[in-house]
Design a protein around this motif. Structure first.
Motif, PDB file in Angstrom:
ATOM      1  N   VAL A   5      29.495  21.372  44.953  1.00 35.93           N
ATOM      2  CA  VAL A   5      29.819  20.750  43.659  1.00 35.93           C
ATOM      3  C   VAL A   5      30.030  21.830  42.598  1.00 35.93           C
ATOM      4  CG1 VAL A   5      29.064  19.128  41.882  1.00 35.93           C
ATOM      5  CG2 VAL A   5      28.409  18.751  44.278  1.00 35.93           C
ATOM      6  N   LEU A   6      31.199  21.792  41.996  1.00 35.37           N
ATOM      7  CA  LEU A   6      31.511  22.703  40.890  1.00 35.37           C
ATOM      8  C   LEU A   6      31.510  21.881  39.608  1.00 35.37           C
ATOM      9  CD1 LEU A   6      33.215  23.755  43.523  1.00 35.37           C
ATOM     10  CD2 LEU A   6      34.248  25.284  41.875  1.00 35.37           C
ATOM     11  N   GLU A   7      30.676  22.288  38.665  1.00 39.14           N
ATOM     12  CA  GLU A   7      30.629  21.565  37.386  1.00 39.14           C
ATOM     13  C   GLU A   7      30.959  22.517  36.243  1.00 39.14           C
ATOM     14  OE1 GLU A   7      27.162  18.444  37.287  1.00 39.14           O
ATOM     15  OE2 GLU A   7      26.580  20.141  38.543  1.00 39.14           O
ATOM     16  N   LYS A   8      32.090  22.234  35.598  1.00 40.76           N
ATOM     17  CA  LYS A   8      32.542  23.008  34.430  1.00 40.76           C
ATOM     18  C   LYS A   8      32.493  24.519  34.704  1.00 40.76           C
ATOM     19  CE  LYS A   8      32.002  19.339  31.267  1.00 40.76           C
ATOM     20  NZ  LYS A   8      32.717  18.531  32.255  1.00 40.76           N
ATOM     21  N   ILE A   9      33.002  24.905  35.855  1.00 43.68           N
ATOM     22  CA  ILE A   9      32.958  26.318  36.247  1.00 43.68           C
ATOM     23  C   ILE A   9      33.995  27.124  35.456  1.00 43.68           C
ATOM     24  CG2 ILE A   9      33.484  27.916  38.137  1.00 43.68           C
ATOM     25  CD1 ILE A   9      30.809  26.663  38.568  1.00 43.68           C
ATOM     26  N   VAL A  10      33.520  28.211  34.849  1.00 45.99           N
ATOM     27  CA  VAL A  10      34.384  29.084  34.044  1.00 45.99           C
ATOM     28  C   VAL A  10      34.283  30.494  34.615  1.00 45.99           C
ATOM     29  CG1 VAL A  10      34.705  30.135  31.753  1.00 45.99           C
ATOM     30  CG2 VAL A  10      34.050  27.717  31.944  1.00 45.99           C
ATOM     31  N   LYS A  11      35.436  31.175  34.700  1.00 42.43           N
ATOM     32  CA  LYS A  11      35.413  32.607  35.013  1.00 42.43           C
ATOM     33  C   LYS A  11      36.085  33.338  33.851  1.00 42.43           C
ATOM     34  CE  LYS A  11      34.765  36.427  36.930  1.00 42.43           C
ATOM     35  NZ  LYS A  11      33.406  36.969  37.076  1.00 42.43           N
ATOM     36  N   ARG A  12      35.372  34.304  33.337  1.00 49.00           N
ATOM     37  CA  ARG A  12      35.850  35.022  32.150  1.00 49.00           C
ATOM     38  C   ARG A  12      35.844  36.509  32.456  1.00 49.00           C
ATOM     39  NH1 ARG A  12      32.036  33.076  28.792  1.00 49.00           N
ATOM     40  NH2 ARG A  12      33.197  31.140  28.507  1.00 49.00           N
ATOM     41  N   TYR A  13      36.984  37.161  32.249  1.00 51.89           N
ATOM     42  CA  TYR A  13      37.050  38.624  32.336  1.00 51.89           C
ATOM     43  C   TYR A  13      37.193  39.145  30.916  1.00 51.89           C
ATOM     44  CZ  TYR A  13      37.876  38.154  37.352  1.00 51.89           C
ATOM     45  OH  TYR A  13      37.758  37.858  38.685  1.00 51.89           O
ATOM     46  N   ALA A  14      36.241  39.950  30.472  1.00 48.62           N
ATOM     47  CA  ALA A  14      36.175  40.388  29.063  1.00 48.62           C
ATOM     48  C   ALA A  14      36.190  39.132  28.203  1.00 48.62           C
ATOM     49  CB  ALA A  14      37.292  41.351  28.737  1.00 48.62           C
ATOM     50  N   GLU A  15      37.216  38.953  27.392  1.00 47.64           N
ATOM     51  CA  GLU A  15      37.252  37.767  26.524  1.00 47.64           C
ATOM     52  C   GLU A  15      38.219  36.712  27.053  1.00 47.64           C
ATOM     53  OE1 GLU A  15      35.227  37.372  23.703  1.00 47.64           O
ATOM     54  OE2 GLU A  15      34.318  39.125  24.644  1.00 47.64           O
ATOM     55  N   VAL A  16      38.809  36.994  28.198  1.00 47.35           N
ATOM     56  CA  VAL A  16      39.877  36.101  28.680  1.00 47.35           C
ATOM     57  C   VAL A  16      39.337  35.168  29.768  1.00 47.35           C
ATOM     58  CG1 VAL A  16      42.199  36.033  29.683  1.00 47.35           C
ATOM     59  CG2 VAL A  16      41.537  37.937  28.205  1.00 47.35           C
ATOM     60  N   ASP A  17      39.513  33.866  29.552  1.00 46.73           N
ATOM     61  CA  ASP A  17      39.128  32.879  30.564  1.00 46.73           C
ATOM     62  C   ASP A  17      40.255  32.769  31.592  1.00 46.73           C
ATOM     63  OD1 ASP A  17      36.953  32.509  29.039  1.00 46.73           O
ATOM     64  OD2 ASP A  17      37.224  30.357  28.703  1.00 46.73           O
ATOM     65  N   VAL A  18      39.921  32.938  32.870  1.00 54.21           N
ATOM     66  CA  VAL A  18      40.951  32.771  33.903  1.00 54.21           C
ATOM     67  C   VAL A  18      40.736  31.476  34.682  1.00 54.21           C
ATOM     68  CG1 VAL A  18      41.503  35.226  34.171  1.00 54.21           C
ATOM     69  CG2 VAL A  18      39.664  34.233  35.525  1.00 54.21           C
ATOM     70  N   VAL A  19      39.520  30.951  34.654  1.00 53.27           N
ATOM     71  CA  VAL A  19      39.256  29.614  35.203  1.00 53.27           C
ATOM     72  C   VAL A  19      38.579  28.834  34.092  1.00 53.27           C
ATOM     73  CG1 VAL A  19      38.000  28.285  36.941  1.00 53.27           C
ATOM     74  CG2 VAL A  19      39.050  30.459  37.584  1.00 53.27           C
TER      75      VAL A  19
END
Lengths: 369, 307
Positions: A5-19
């Motif tokens: 289960v993925l809930e509101k998953i975010v991936k951020r590199y520096a200040e940039v959200d890629v997911v």
């Protein structure tokens, strides 16, 4: 087997959200394919599930455990990589046994497990060979063997067939499907190849620019794409998308492409759009009829190019000045295709999308498939 | 018929690829002039060479100079020292750059790693004479850091560079200090070539960093290590004699005099060119045998070889 289960998953590199905060539930024993163009975040999502990338925000659960801060080795997942990731200095048996040796499993048990997996994957005769002495398909099987041997709760596949030629890819696709039916392990598979997604998945997750565009069974996505992106991504060749304006026709609403070219709409699609609204008309290349079978309305076209594919041919044409592709059976003869002047539309298969938002204006209630 | 067609295809090949051969030419010329032409002079090892008569006119004496060499205690001592220093150098000096590279690989990219790398690469770019000067200063009995430290700890100062038992550790240590960092670049490049997915796969399988180093990094760079080892064995008898000449003195000849310093003293200092040539030829033949043997053994055992 475990649910993921993925809930509101975010991936951020520096200040940039890629997911961007994705939500997804992969049921136990389900085969889910993440599909999308390069850079859409599908591999990043898979790597977050594997624990190879940190999760910037949100919650990831495998089974009944939140695993955000759990080390990859303790998540009970196994991963198959695009370039096989086989250890060049180890032979097939040692490669398959690597994970078990690291976990200090009993030697006799390792031998038994390796032999069992080799039997399943048809690698018994190659156990002493080094990866360099194997073909691409055999290497991919070894990579899968390394994943299977640990009996993980979840299999993760990161574009595992991308390095294989077309014929081998088809063969391996079938093997992966057979293997999943046999082992019944929850599987998450990443690919940019929509054919792979359609053939393997119980459910497909279409991603674009770090967001989920649509989740559904292959046929749901094919028949009822929620937006222009999914319509263009699922299906080969992609759905034709032609600019039009909604207008009143003799038998209901029509999508007017030019002064002389109009495409009639089904009652449901017609009702979803307002008169005068700018829309995109979506017609799948295979939903076009060259000969009317039951009074379907006709649309004029200019043929530009014929691409014979054997049993089928692609007709590259223009409709009202817009490019248009038709996929049609050849029955062994393509000589007549250059002379086609019009095609017929099965109005029940025409989709319309809002020009500005790209969203489908009408969604069929029932899934097809 | 067959020969003429082969000749014409060779001419065609040269016409087509002449630019490549033009690029190759300077290196071939350098090899011919500086490595192959001097081989002609090797014959003086078998002659009673006189500068006035020249190479061709000097009379042949067969293996006379080799007999002289092997009857000389000094030459036997030089052979023994060469092998001891070479072996110690190989034993300690060869793994050091590999260990350094593995350590650098474990440090995350950043200023700290860059600074460390600069510090260990730097001595390579310092002239050997300056290196020798630094070593002499560090081990000076009156002002050297080592002796000052020893005195602080209550020990008597030691004149290291005059004591035979200290020569080898100092020589090998300073050689490692100068070259290990720079040599580690080759291994770092090899490590950079290891596919990251091998590590990722191992992480998912549950391998620790230590296990990854032993089970992935080292085996993956093994072909590079073997190639470097073969090259090193080929140069085994060279032992960096310039630094020895700069550091040794008659009181340490007992442990410091190697074949090359022996050749230097016989040839250039003692003007016995023929004996020096015989010693040099012996050195070259042993090096040739060593490199051939290392290459063959490596090819048979690991399927990695220089040729």
């Amino acid at each position: 087997m475990s649910q993921v289960v993925l809930e509101k998953i975010v991936k951020r590199y520096a200040e940039v959200d890629v997911v961007h905060g994705i939500d997804l539930t992969v049921d136990s024993k389900e085969f889910v394919v993440l599909v999308g163009p390069s850079g859409c975040g599908k591999s990043t999502t898979l790597r977050m599930i594997a624990g190879l990338e940190e999760i910037s925000d949100g919650t990831l659960s495998i089974g009944d455990r939140v695993v955000n801060d759990v080390a990859p080795k303790d998540r009970d997942v196994a991963m198959v990589f695009q370039n096989y990731a086989l250890y060049p200095h180890l032979n097939v048996a040692e490669n398959i046994a690597f994970g078990l040796r690291i976990r200090k499993v009993d030697k006799a048990e390792i031998t038994r497990s390796v032999n069992e997996v080799a039997e399943i994957l048809g690698l018994t005769n190659y156990l002493e060979r080094k990866p360099a002495d194997l073909s691409g398909g055999q290497r991919q099987r070894v990579a899968m063997g390394r994943a299977i041997v640990r009996h993980p709760e979840v299999f993760l596949f990161d574009e595992p067939l991308s390095n294989l030629d077309a014929q081998l890819r088809t063969q391996m696709r079938a093997e992966i499907k057979r293997l999943h039916s046999r082992l019944g392990v929850t599987s998450i598979y990443v690919t940019h190849d929509q054919v792979e997604a359609m053939t393997l998945a119980d459910r497909i997750v279409v991603m674009s620019a770090g967001r989920i565009e649509q989740i559904g069974t292959p046929m749901e996505l094919f028949m009822n794409p929620v937006n222009r992106f999914v319509a263009g991504f699922i299906g080969s060749p992609p759905m034709n998308q032609v600019k039009a304006t909604i207008a009143d026709g003799a038998d209901g609403s029509v999508a007017r492409i030019s002064d002389t070219v109009s495409i009639p709409l089904s009652r449901a699609e017609g009702l979803a759009a307002a008169n005068g609204q700018s829309v995109i008309v979506g017609i799948r290349p295979e939903d076009v009829l060259l000969e009317a079978s039951g009074g379907e309305p006709s649309v004029p076209l200019d043929v530009n190019l014929i691409e014979p594919l054997g049993s089928e041919a692609l007709i590259h044409a223009s409709v009202g000045g817009e490019p248009f592709v038709i996929k049609t059976p050849t029955h062994g003869d393509i000589s007549h295709l250059n002379d086609i002047k019009q095609f017929h539309v099965d109005v029940s298969r025409v989709k319309i999308f809002d020009e500005k938002s790209g969203s489908a204006l009408y969604q069929a209630d029932k899934a097809v498939g | 018929m067959k020969n003429s067609s082969r000749t014409s295809s060779l001419i065609q090949h040269f016409k087509r690829e002449w630019q490549i051969y033009l690029l190759l030419a300077p290196l071939v010329i350098w090899f011919l002039l500086f490595l192959y032409k001097p081989m002609y002079g090797l014959q003086i090892a078998f002659k009673d060479f006189s500068l006035f008569k020249g190479v061709d006119a000097s009379p042949w004496v067969g293996l006379e100079h080799f007999r002289t060499l092997f009857d000389s205690d000094m030459f036997i001592r030089a052979i023994k020292n060469t092998f001891i220093i070479s072996f110690l150098n190989l034993l300690i000096g060869f793994p050091t750059p590999i260990i350094l590279a593995l350590m650098f690989n474990e440090i995350a990219q950043g200023k700290f790693r860059k600074s460390l790398q600069t510090i260990v690469y730097l001595p390579h770019f310092i002239s050997l004479v300056i290196i020798a000067g630094i070593v002499i200063n560090i081990f000076s009995p009156s002002t050297g850091v080592v002796n000052l430290l020893l005195q602080k700890l209550g020990f008597e100062p030691i004149y290291f560079l005059t004591q035979p038992e200290w020569f080898r550790p100092i020589f090998i240590g300073s050689g490692i200090w100068q070259e290990a960092g720079f040599q580690s670049i080759v291994y770092l490049a090899a490590i950079a070539g290891v596919s990251p997915s091998l590590y990722e796969s191992a992480v998912v399988d549950g391998a620790s960093r230590w296990q990854m180093m032993w089970k992935i990094t080292l085996p993956c760079i093994l072909p590079t290590i073997i190639i470097m080892l073969i090259i090193r064995i080929g140069n085994l008898l060279e032992v960096g004699f310039e630094l020895i000449i700069l550091l040794y003195q008659p009181s340490t000849f007992q442990t410091a005099d190697v074949i090359n310093t022996f050749i230097y003293r016989q040839g250039l200092v003692g003007n016995q060119y023929d004996v020096a040539a015989a010693a040099g030829l012996f050195n070259a033949v042993v090096a040739f045998v060593l490199v051939m043997a290392a290459n063959t053994i490596s090819r048979r055992l690991t399927r990695t070889s220089l040729w």
